[in-house]
Design a protein around this motif. Structure first.
Motif, mmCIF file in Angstrom:
data_model
loop_
_atom_site.group_PDB
_atom_site.id
_atom_site.type_symbol
_atom_site.label_atom_id
_atom_site.label_comp_id
_atom_site.label_asym_id
_atom_site.label_seq_id
_atom_site.Cartn_x
_atom_site.Cartn_y
_atom_site.Cartn_z
ATOM 1 N N THR A 72 0.523 -1.023 -0.366
ATOM 2 C CA THR A 72 0.081 -0.221 -0.437
ATOM 3 C C THR A 72 0.479 1.129 0.468
ATOM 4 O OG1 THR A 72 -1.720 -0.984 0.780
ATOM 5 C CG2 THR A 72 -2.149 0.675 0.943
ATOM 6 N N ALA A 73 1.726 1.375 1.045
ATOM 7 C CA ALA A 73 2.783 2.299 0.679
ATOM 8 C C ALA A 73 3.275 2.099 -0.658
ATOM 9 C CB ALA A 73 3.996 2.332 2.109
ATOM 10 N N ALA A 74 3.925 1.479 -1.190
ATOM 11 C CA ALA A 74 4.537 1.674 -2.541
ATOM 12 C C ALA A 74 3.726 2.447 -3.416
ATOM 13 C CB ALA A 74 5.437 0.638 -2.606
ATOM 14 N N ALA A 75 2.210 1.684 -3.492
ATOM 15 C CA ALA A 75 1.426 2.629 -4.094
ATOM 16 C C ALA A 75 1.243 3.917 -4.247
ATOM 17 C CB ALA A 75 -0.355 1.296 -4.023
ATOM 18 N N TRP A 76 0.967 4.529 -2.890
ATOM 19 C CA TRP A 76 0.468 5.809 -2.676
ATOM 20 C C TRP A 76 2.384 6.547 -3.263
ATOM 21 C CZ3 TRP A 76 -3.169 8.806 -1.929
ATOM 22 C CH2 TRP A 76 -3.918 7.732 -1.287
ATOM 23 N N GLU A 77 3.279 6.375 -2.643
ATOM 24 C CA GLU A 77 4.856 6.088 -3.711
ATOM 25 C C GLU A 77 4.791 6.609 -5.019
ATOM 26 O OE1 GLU A 77 7.990 8.378 -2.509
ATOM 27 O OE2 GLU A 77 6.172 7.181 -1.229
ATOM 28 N N ALA A 78 4.318 5.884 -5.625
ATOM 29 C CA ALA A 78 4.444 5.057 -7.065
ATOM 30 C C ALA A 78 3.118 6.723 -7.514
ATOM 31 C CB ALA A 78 3.126 4.501 -7.498
ATOM 32 N N PHE A 79 2.208 7.015 -7.023
ATOM 33 C CA PHE A 79 0.790 7.594 -7.094
ATOM 34 C C PHE A 79 1.324 9.100 -7.214
ATOM 35 C CE2 PHE A 79 -2.561 10.899 -5.404
ATOM 36 C CZ PHE A 79 -3.206 10.568 -6.239
ATOM 37 N N GLY A 80 2.215 9.157 -5.696
ATOM 38 C CA GLY A 80 2.735 10.838 -5.447
ATOM 39 C C GLY A 80 3.578 11.055 -6.912
ATOM 40 N N ALA A 81 4.660 10.180 -7.251
ATOM 41 C CA ALA A 81 5.588 10.418 -8.339
ATOM 42 C C ALA A 81 4.702 10.509 -9.103
ATOM 43 C CB ALA A 81 6.579 9.382 -8.862
#
Length: 151
Positions: A72-81
């Protein structure tokens, strides 16, 4: 209530000293302190139950939850990028179009800030229909933080 019923005979302490009478509100303070201790005990018991639940879980379940939270954190990180990339690209498009029309970068930035503040202050609720209701609801949840950013 007669005077005789309100009188008490003081019993001396074993050492012969006279006992100091309790303050009239001492019982109320003692009851309040007992209630506070009881509330603290309940809070500690709830925390203990939560800890017991975690400790009762098999390690594989705990690790699975941890792995899911990392995904989930990685998905949010990708969304932020992705969001930052789209913002940079849109800024570049805006600056190129502004340059073609002879509008300065300062004017483009000032106009963008005016639009942002208009949405935050609900003067222009949907920017001419370009924002979905879910996006507006998300903006509304974060208005205090966003207002600080767009001052």
């Amino acid at each position: 209530m007669s005077l005789l019923s309100s009188l008490t005979i003081a019993q001396l302490n074993p050492d012969g000293s006279v006992p100091v009478p309790e303050a009239p509100d001492a019982q109320a303070q003692a009851a309040a302190a007992a209630l506070e201790r009881e509330a603290q005990l309940e809070t500690l018991q709830e925390q203990m139950e939560v800890l017991q639940e975690v400790l009762a879980k098999p390690l594989k379940d705990v690790l699975a939850e941890h792995a899911q939270s990392q995904k989930t954190a990685a998905a949010w990180e990708a969304f932020g990028a992705m969001w930052m990339l789209s913002q940079r690209a849109m800024r570049r498009v805006a600056m190129e179009l502004a340059a073609q029309q002879g509008v300065s970068e300062d004017e483009v930035v000032a106009r963008a800030l005016r639009y942002a503040n208009a949405v935050l202050n609900t003067e222009d609720e949907d920017l001419g229909g370009t924002l979905a209701p879910a996006q507006l609801a998300h903006i509304a949840r974060h208005k205090p933080m966003l207002r600080k950013q767009f001052k």
